[in-house]
Write a protein that holds these residues in place. Sequence first.
Motif, PDB file in Angstrom:
ATOM      1  N   ASN A  10       2.262  11.544 -10.337  1.00 34.19           N
ATOM      2  CA  ASN A  10       1.495  12.788 -10.434  1.00 34.19           C
ATOM      3  C   ASN A  10       2.299  14.052 -10.161  1.00 34.19           C
ATOM      4  OD1 ASN A  10      -0.968  11.504 -11.033  1.00 34.19           O
ATOM      5  ND2 ASN A  10      -1.315  11.082  -8.870  1.00 34.19           N
ATOM      6  N   GLN A  11       3.376  13.942  -9.373  1.00 31.48           N
ATOM      7  CA  GLN A  11       4.048  15.140  -8.883  1.00 31.48           C
ATOM      8  C   GLN A  11       5.505  15.317  -9.294  1.00 31.48           C
ATOM      9  OE1 GLN A  11       2.266  17.427  -7.179  1.00 31.48           O
ATOM     10  NE2 GLN A  11       0.478  16.109  -7.361  1.00 31.48           N
ATOM     11  N   VAL A  12       6.141  14.256  -9.784  1.00 31.52           N
ATOM     12  CA  VAL A  12       7.578  14.325 -10.030  1.00 31.52           C
ATOM     13  C   VAL A  12       7.869  14.027 -11.494  1.00 31.52           C
ATOM     14  CG1 VAL A  12       9.819  13.349  -9.399  1.00 31.52           C
ATOM     15  CG2 VAL A  12       8.055  13.638  -7.642  1.00 31.52           C
ATOM     16  N   SER A  50       1.954   6.540  -6.937  1.00 34.24           N
ATOM     17  CA  SER A  50       0.954   7.535  -7.355  1.00 34.24           C
ATOM     18  C   SER A  50       1.500   8.951  -7.202  1.00 34.24           C
ATOM     19  CB  SER A  50      -0.325   7.388  -6.528  1.00 34.24           C
ATOM     20  OG  SER A  50      -0.961   6.183  -6.818  1.00 34.24           O
ATOM     21  N   TYR A  51       2.138   9.207  -6.080  1.00 34.46           N
ATOM     22  CA  TYR A  51       2.719  10.529  -5.860  1.00 34.46           C
ATOM     23  C   TYR A  51       3.765  10.845  -6.922  1.00 34.46           C
ATOM     24  CZ  TYR A  51       5.473  14.300  -3.947  1.00 34.46           C
ATOM     25  OH  TYR A  51       6.154  15.480  -3.801  1.00 34.46           O
ATOM     26  N   ASN A  70       0.829  -1.201   0.000  1.00 34.67           N
ATOM     27  CA  ASN A  70       0.000   0.000   0.000  1.00 34.67           C
ATOM     28  C   ASN A  70       0.866   1.255   0.000  1.00 34.67           C
ATOM     29  OD1 ASN A  70      -2.601   1.314   0.076  1.00 34.67           O
ATOM     30  ND2 ASN A  70      -2.133   1.833   2.204  1.00 34.67           N
ATOM     31  N   ALA A  71       1.923   1.248   0.791  1.00 37.80           N
ATOM     32  CA  ALA A  71       2.842   2.386   0.813  1.00 37.80           C
ATOM     33  C   ALA A  71       3.514   2.561  -0.551  1.00 37.80           C
ATOM     34  CB  ALA A  71       3.888   2.198   1.909  1.00 37.80           C
ATOM     35  N   ALA A  72       3.941   1.458  -1.157  1.00 35.39           N
ATOM     36  CA  ALA A  72       4.578   1.526  -2.480  1.00 35.39           C
ATOM     37  C   ALA A  72       3.600   2.073  -3.515  1.00 35.39           C
ATOM     38  CB  ALA A  72       5.084   0.152  -2.890  1.00 35.39           C
ATOM     39  N   TYR A  73       2.342   1.675  -3.420  1.00 39.08           N
ATOM     40  CA  TYR A  73       1.306   2.180  -4.330  1.00 39.08           C
ATOM     41  C   TYR A  73       1.139   3.689  -4.158  1.00 39.08           C
ATOM     42  CZ  TYR A  73      -3.329   3.073  -6.237  1.00 39.08           C
ATOM     43  OH  TYR A  73      -4.379   3.603  -6.936  1.00 39.08           O
ATOM     44  N   GLN A  74       1.079   4.143  -2.924  1.00 37.48           N
ATOM     45  CA  GLN A  74       0.916   5.572  -2.660  1.00 37.48           C
ATOM     46  C   GLN A  74       2.127   6.365  -3.154  1.00 37.48           C
ATOM     47  OE1 GLN A  74      -0.114   6.133   1.475  1.00 37.48           O
ATOM     48  NE2 GLN A  74      -1.898   4.821   1.298  1.00 37.48           N
ATOM     49  N   ILE A  75       3.316   5.826  -2.951  1.00 36.74           N
ATOM     50  CA  ILE A  75       4.526   6.497  -3.432  1.00 36.74           C
ATOM     51  C   ILE A  75       4.521   6.535  -4.958  1.00 36.74           C
ATOM     52  CG2 ILE A  75       7.044   6.288  -3.612  1.00 36.74           C
ATOM     53  CD1 ILE A  75       6.909   5.127  -0.695  1.00 36.74           C
ATOM     54  N   GLU A 131       5.182   5.932 -17.502  1.00 35.31           N
ATOM     55  CA  GLU A 131       4.301   5.627 -18.627  1.00 35.31           C
ATOM     56  C   GLU A 131       3.523   4.336 -18.386  1.00 35.31           C
ATOM     57  OE1 GLU A 131       6.652   5.822 -22.213  1.00 35.31           O
ATOM     58  OE2 GLU A 131       7.011   7.972 -21.940  1.00 35.31           O
ATOM     59  N   LEU A 132       4.179   3.319 -17.836  1.00 37.36           N
ATOM     60  CA  LEU A 132       3.484   2.077 -17.507  1.00 37.36           C
ATOM     61  C   LEU A 132       2.441   2.324 -16.421  1.00 37.36           C
ATOM     62  CD1 LEU A 132       6.476  -0.426 -17.516  1.00 37.36           C
ATOM     63  CD2 LEU A 132       4.597  -0.335 -19.174  1.00 37.36           C
ATOM     64  N   TRP A 133       2.827   3.094 -15.395  1.00 34.66           N
ATOM     65  CA  TRP A 133       1.908   3.416 -14.303  1.00 34.66           C
ATOM     66  C   TRP A 133       0.670   4.129 -14.839  1.00 34.66           C
ATOM     67  CZ3 TRP A 133       2.444   2.101  -9.194  1.00 34.66           C
ATOM     68  CH2 TRP A 133       1.562   2.693  -8.285  1.00 34.66           C
ATOM     69  N   ASP A 134       0.909   5.128 -15.686  1.00 31.28           N
ATOM     70  CA  ASP A 134      -0.200   5.915 -16.230  1.00 31.28           C
ATOM     71  C   ASP A 134      -1.098   5.077 -17.143  1.00 31.28           C
ATOM     72  OD1 ASP A 134       0.755   8.097 -14.852  1.00 31.28           O
ATOM     73  OD2 ASP A 134       1.690   9.031 -16.601  1.00 31.28           O
ATOM     74  N   ALA A 135      -0.540   4.069 -17.800  1.00 29.55           N
ATOM     75  CA  ALA A 135      -1.322   3.217 -18.707  1.00 29.55           C
ATOM     76  C   ALA A 135      -2.167   2.198 -17.952  1.00 29.55           C
ATOM     77  CB  ALA A 135      -0.395   2.486 -19.679  1.00 29.55           C
ATOM     78  N   GLY A 136      -1.782   1.892 -16.709  1.00 26.96           N
ATOM     79  CA  GLY A 136      -2.469   0.849 -15.952  1.00 26.96           C
ATOM     80  C   GLY A 136      -3.699   1.351 -15.219  1.00 26.96           C
TER      81      GLY A 136
END
Length: 84
Positions: free
Chosen positions: A44-46, A40-41, A33-38, A58-63
């Motif tokens: 979205n932010q870095v 996402s951050y 859960n912590a890894a998921y939140q990191i 790019e993989l994260w955004d596609a999923g």
Amino acid sequence: MSILESFDDWKHFLASRVTQAASSGMNRDTMENAAYQIGSYLSNQVDPKNDEERLLKELWDAGNDEERRAMASVMINYVQNKKQ
């Protein structure tokens, strides 16, 4: 230099934090859960600092949510099992 400048530095940082979390008694679900939140951050932010981070973003955004959670879990496995 930031840990995000070098993908190897990021992997070492993440590996040490996963090891620290496990030795402190954090269970796998909480780490994921912590890894998921990191993830996402960061997505979205870095702004990615290297090709590896750009690919992960790019993989994260596609999923979808389930796939992103799987990626977070795989990143934990990766740093736990990678010979550094």
